[in-house]
Design an enzyme around this catalytic site. Sequence first.
Site, PDB file in Angstrom:
ATOM      1  N   HIS A  14      28.291  25.584  46.531  1.00 12.61           N
ATOM      2  CA  HIS A  14      29.580  26.202  46.162  1.00 12.61           C
ATOM      3  C   HIS A  14      29.412  26.913  44.821  1.00 12.61           C
ATOM      4  O   HIS A  14      29.351  26.268  43.774  1.00 12.61           O
ATOM      5  CB  HIS A  14      30.679  25.134  46.039  1.00 12.61           C
ATOM      6  CG  HIS A  14      32.029  25.691  45.698  1.00 12.61           C
ATOM      7  ND1 HIS A  14      33.155  25.415  46.451  1.00 12.61           N
ATOM      8  CD2 HIS A  14      32.454  26.495  44.702  1.00 12.61           C
ATOM      9  CE1 HIS A  14      34.197  26.036  45.920  1.00 12.61           C
ATOM     10  NE2 HIS A  14      33.800  26.695  44.851  1.00 12.61           N
ATOM     11  N   HIS A  16      30.432  30.727  42.462  1.00  9.18           N
ATOM     12  CA  HIS A  16      31.074  32.039  42.311  1.00  9.18           C
ATOM     13  C   HIS A  16      30.099  32.948  41.576  1.00  9.18           C
ATOM     14  O   HIS A  16      29.763  32.677  40.422  1.00  9.18           O
ATOM     15  CB  HIS A  16      32.375  31.913  41.503  1.00  9.18           C
ATOM     16  CG  HIS A  16      33.356  30.993  42.151  1.00  9.18           C
ATOM     17  ND1 HIS A  16      34.327  31.435  43.024  1.00  9.18           N
ATOM     18  CD2 HIS A  16      33.490  29.645  42.091  1.00  9.18           C
ATOM     19  CE1 HIS A  16      35.030  30.399  43.463  1.00  9.18           C
ATOM     20  NE2 HIS A  16      34.538  29.304  42.919  1.00  9.18           N
ATOM     21  N   LEU A  17      29.648  34.003  42.258  1.00 11.16           N
ATOM     22  CA  LEU A  17      28.700  34.928  41.618  1.00 11.16           C
ATOM     23  C   LEU A  17      29.389  36.177  41.092  1.00 11.16           C
ATOM     24  O   LEU A  17      28.760  36.981  40.411  1.00 11.16           O
ATOM     25  CB  LEU A  17      27.591  35.319  42.605  1.00 11.16           C
ATOM     26  CG  LEU A  17      26.697  34.176  43.100  1.00 11.16           C
ATOM     27  CD1 LEU A  17      25.621  34.711  44.038  1.00 11.16           C
ATOM     28  CD2 LEU A  17      26.046  33.421  41.946  1.00 11.16           C
ATOM     29  N   ARG A  18      30.676  36.351  41.444  1.00  9.20           N
ATOM     30  CA  ARG A  18      31.442  37.535  41.013  1.00  9.20           C
ATOM     31  C   ARG A  18      30.801  38.809  41.544  1.00  9.20           C
ATOM     32  O   ARG A  18      29.960  38.768  42.429  1.00  9.20           O
ATOM     33  CB  ARG A  18      31.604  37.585  39.473  1.00  9.20           C
ATOM     34  CG  ARG A  18      32.124  36.301  38.842  1.00  9.20           C
ATOM     35  CD  ARG A  18      33.423  35.815  39.446  1.00  9.20           C
ATOM     36  NE  ARG A  18      34.020  34.738  38.638  1.00  9.20           N
ATOM     37  CZ  ARG A  18      34.866  33.848  39.130  1.00  9.20           C
ATOM     38  NH1 ARG A  18      35.217  33.847  40.400  1.00  9.20           N
ATOM     39  NH2 ARG A  18      35.384  32.931  38.340  1.00  9.20           N
ATOM     40  N   ASN A  42      35.984  34.832  46.902  1.00 10.01           N
ATOM     41  CA  ASN A  42      37.252  35.190  46.233  1.00 10.01           C
ATOM     42  C   ASN A  42      37.077  36.334  45.236  1.00 10.01           C
ATOM     43  O   ASN A  42      37.394  36.220  44.069  1.00 10.01           O
ATOM     44  CB  ASN A  42      37.900  33.955  45.577  1.00 10.01           C
ATOM     45  CG  ASN A  42      37.057  33.337  44.479  1.00 10.01           C
ATOM     46  OD1 ASN A  42      35.836  33.438  44.488  1.00 10.01           O
ATOM     47  ND2 ASN A  42      37.710  32.692  43.522  1.00 10.01           N
ATOM     48  N   LYS A 100      36.209  30.111  53.948  1.00  9.59           N
ATOM     49  CA  LYS A 100      36.854  29.381  52.856  1.00  9.59           C
ATOM     50  C   LYS A 100      38.377  29.447  52.993  1.00  9.59           C
ATOM     51  O   LYS A 100      38.957  30.516  53.105  1.00  9.59           O
ATOM     52  CB  LYS A 100      36.429  29.996  51.518  1.00  9.59           C
ATOM     53  CG  LYS A 100      37.053  29.362  50.283  1.00  9.59           C
ATOM     54  CD  LYS A 100      36.582  27.922  50.102  1.00  9.59           C
ATOM     55  CE  LYS A 100      37.326  27.215  48.980  1.00  9.59           C
ATOM     56  NZ  LYS A 100      36.747  27.443  47.669  1.00  9.59           N
ATOM     57  N   HIS A 137      39.586  24.469  49.685  1.00 12.96           N
ATOM     58  CA  HIS A 137      40.095  24.197  48.335  1.00 12.96           C
ATOM     59  C   HIS A 137      41.262  23.242  48.521  1.00 12.96           C
ATOM     60  O   HIS A 137      42.340  23.634  48.948  1.00 12.96           O
ATOM     61  CB  HIS A 137      40.536  25.482  47.622  1.00 12.96           C
ATOM     62  CG  HIS A 137      40.986  25.199  46.215  1.00 12.96           C
ATOM     63  ND1 HIS A 137      40.228  25.513  45.104  1.00 12.96           N
ATOM     64  CD2 HIS A 137      42.086  24.574  45.739  1.00 12.96           C
ATOM     65  CE1 HIS A 137      40.854  25.098  44.014  1.00 12.96           C
ATOM     66  NE2 HIS A 137      41.982  24.532  44.362  1.00 12.96           N
ATOM     67  N   HIS A 175      34.528  20.654  45.728  1.00 11.46           N
ATOM     68  CA  HIS A 175      34.742  20.180  44.354  1.00 11.46           C
ATOM     69  C   HIS A 175      35.781  19.047  44.257  1.00 11.46           C
ATOM     70  O   HIS A 175      36.824  19.190  43.640  1.00 11.46           O
ATOM     71  CB  HIS A 175      35.113  21.323  43.405  1.00 11.46           C
ATOM     72  CG  HIS A 175      36.068  22.367  43.950  1.00 11.46           C
ATOM     73  ND1 HIS A 175      37.283  22.053  44.475  1.00 11.46           N
ATOM     74  CD2 HIS A 175      35.963  23.704  44.029  1.00 11.46           C
ATOM     75  CE1 HIS A 175      37.880  23.173  44.857  1.00 11.46           C
ATOM     76  NE2 HIS A 175      37.099  24.186  44.594  1.00 11.46           N
ATOM     77  N   LEU A 220      40.003  24.399  38.142  1.00  6.88           N
ATOM     78  CA  LEU A 220      40.798  23.834  39.233  1.00  6.88           C
ATOM     79  C   LEU A 220      39.860  23.390  40.347  1.00  6.88           C
ATOM     80  O   LEU A 220      38.925  24.125  40.659  1.00  6.88           O
ATOM     81  CB  LEU A 220      41.804  24.867  39.755  1.00  6.88           C
ATOM     82  CG  LEU A 220      42.974  25.136  38.786  1.00  6.88           C
ATOM     83  CD1 LEU A 220      43.789  26.328  39.256  1.00  6.88           C
ATOM     84  CD2 LEU A 220      43.853  23.894  38.641  1.00  6.88           C
ATOM     85  N   ASP A 248      30.470  24.798  41.734  1.00  5.07           N
ATOM     86  CA  ASP A 248      31.705  25.540  41.432  1.00  5.07           C
ATOM     87  C   ASP A 248      31.576  26.286  40.098  1.00  5.07           C
ATOM     88  O   ASP A 248      32.556  26.462  39.378  1.00  5.07           O
ATOM     89  CB  ASP A 248      32.936  24.624  41.419  1.00  5.07           C
ATOM     90  CG  ASP A 248      34.241  25.429  41.452  1.00  5.07           C
ATOM     91  OD1 ASP A 248      34.217  26.592  41.889  1.00  5.07           O
ATOM     92  OD2 ASP A 248      35.278  24.887  41.027  1.00  5.07           O
ATOM     93  N   HIS A 252      34.133  33.320  33.780  1.00  7.23           N
ATOM     94  CA  HIS A 252      35.192  34.242  33.357  1.00  7.23           C
ATOM     95  C   HIS A 252      34.805  34.764  31.987  1.00  7.23           C
ATOM     96  O   HIS A 252      34.234  34.022  31.177  1.00  7.23           O
ATOM     97  CB  HIS A 252      36.546  33.524  33.241  1.00  7.23           C
ATOM     98  CG  HIS A 252      37.119  33.122  34.565  1.00  7.23           C
ATOM     99  ND1 HIS A 252      37.812  33.978  35.379  1.00  7.23           N
ATOM    100  CD2 HIS A 252      37.097  31.932  35.212  1.00  7.23           C
ATOM    101  CE1 HIS A 252      38.197  33.346  36.476  1.00  7.23           C
ATOM    102  NE2 HIS A 252      37.771  32.100  36.402  1.00  7.23           N
ATOM    103  N   ALA A 264      41.287  29.727  35.178  1.00 10.91           N
ATOM    104  CA  ALA A 264      40.632  28.467  35.542  1.00 10.91           C
ATOM    105  C   ALA A 264      39.200  28.757  35.944  1.00 10.91           C
ATOM    106  O   ALA A 264      38.950  29.679  36.716  1.00 10.91           O
ATOM    107  CB  ALA A 264      41.372  27.820  36.694  1.00 10.91           C
TER     108      ALA A 264
HETATM  109  C1  NCD Z   1      37.391  29.329  40.623  1.00 16.48           C
HETATM  110  C2  NCD Z   1      37.234  30.793  40.194  1.00 16.48           C
HETATM  111  O1  NCD Z   1      37.357  31.096  39.009  1.00 16.48           O
HETATM  112  O2  NCD Z   1      36.948  31.621  41.075  1.00 16.48           O
HETATM  113  N1  NCD Z   1      38.015  28.607  39.529  1.00 16.48           N
HETATM  114  C3  NCD Z   1      37.952  27.267  39.306  1.00 16.48           C
HETATM  115  O3  NCD Z   1      38.612  26.791  38.387  1.00 16.48           O
HETATM  116  N2  NCD Z   1      37.192  26.482  40.038  1.00 16.48           N
HETATM  117  C4  NCD Z   1      38.154  29.225  41.886  1.00 16.48           C
HETATM  118  C5  NCD Z   1      38.062  27.870  42.532  1.00 16.48           C
HETATM  119  O4  NCD Z   1      37.012  27.467  43.019  1.00 16.48           O
HETATM  120  O5  NCD Z   1      39.072  27.154  42.539  1.00 16.48           O
HETATM  121 ZN    ZN Z   2      35.148  27.417  43.402  1.00 15.56          ZN
END
Ligand code: NCD
Ligand code: ZN
Length: 347
Positions: A14, A16-18, A42, A100, A137, A175, A220, A248, A252, A264
């Site tokens: 899990h 996030h690579l943006r 996302n 997802k 989620h 998560h 989150l 996770d 940011h 978050a």
């Molecule tokens: C994640 C994100 O920033 O994309 N943020 C987080 O707090 N985990 C989204 C997610 O996995 O809930």
């Molecule tokens: Zn996530």
Amino acid sequence: MTQTLTLARPDDWHVHLRDGEGLAAVAAATARQFARAIVMPNLKPPVTTVAQAKAYRDRILAALPRAAGFTPLMTLYLTEATKPAEIELARRSGLVYGVKYYPAGATTHSEAGVRDLAACNETLRAMEDLGLPLQVHGEVTDPSVDVFDRERVFIERQLIPLILRFPRLKVVLEHITTASAVKFVLTADSTVAATVTPHHLLYNRNAMFQGGLRPHFYCLPILKREEHRQALVKAVTSGNPKFFLGTDSAPHARSAKETACGCAGIYSAHAAIELYAEAFEAAGALDRLEPFASHFGPDFYGLPRNSARITLRREPWEVPSALPFGEDSLVPLRAGEQIAWRLQDFD
Ligand code: NCD
Ligand code: ZN
């Protein structure tokens, strides 16, 4: 005292690579540690089709050096408009490894998520029939539910009914953060598993308020009480294959975190496996790290385990106070502090 730790190269189930400017920096950090990663969809706009997932996969690979030896495992973002035909395409693509489910409004970039899961019944049926996992989620969005209770209430109100309706559907509760989630996963069938992050194993909710408000500990699902952290540590060090690694890591820009309404997400890709090693060592269970990090994930997803190996050395190092993130910077987990283990570079 153990000085080196060698394990099969882990995967991150899990992350996030943006996209765009920040992608190269964070993808390289993930690829340095992990052979494969389940890449969250996302983005803005979200990755809802196989064509978009393929294009995103190409951008990830283009952002990495050729020799990275990294395979992104793509996911689709479930919406009320996702059709069973897209699920069939996904299954056939060989590129998409799950779908997802974000309850609309539950977290970062979840606005396009699902309001009424009943609208997705045919799509979920197709996933169940084709063996494509649903990554969840697990938080309710009901504003009257306390933010610290949203995972527990989601399990009661949504997840238990969901798995009763689709008993063969493979579900990963992502998560997890509570003793309730651990208990739910333990009592569910073998079709249900969970990922656990390094930050939920290492920190409780006090970290958000240590000497002042700490936005870089805000994610989150939110950090919970110490008793919940302990339940997670017990679960991941028990050797139960239902619990496996998912960072996770959610970068940011610093400016988006250090503001009146901060985003978050905690970034951990720079040192994820080292942070997990700390958590397992603190529990006296370093020998349980390899199955959690490198075996149980591929076993659940029906993929081969990695044959390459990595080595961690006991060698304290200081995490930089900030890292580049496109034109911006980001503040990583443990910024300016020490980590006890260090991943050795391999070639
Ligand atoms: C994640 C994100 O920033 O994309 N943020 C987080 O707090 N985990 C989204 C997610 O996995 O809930
Ligand atoms: Zn996530």
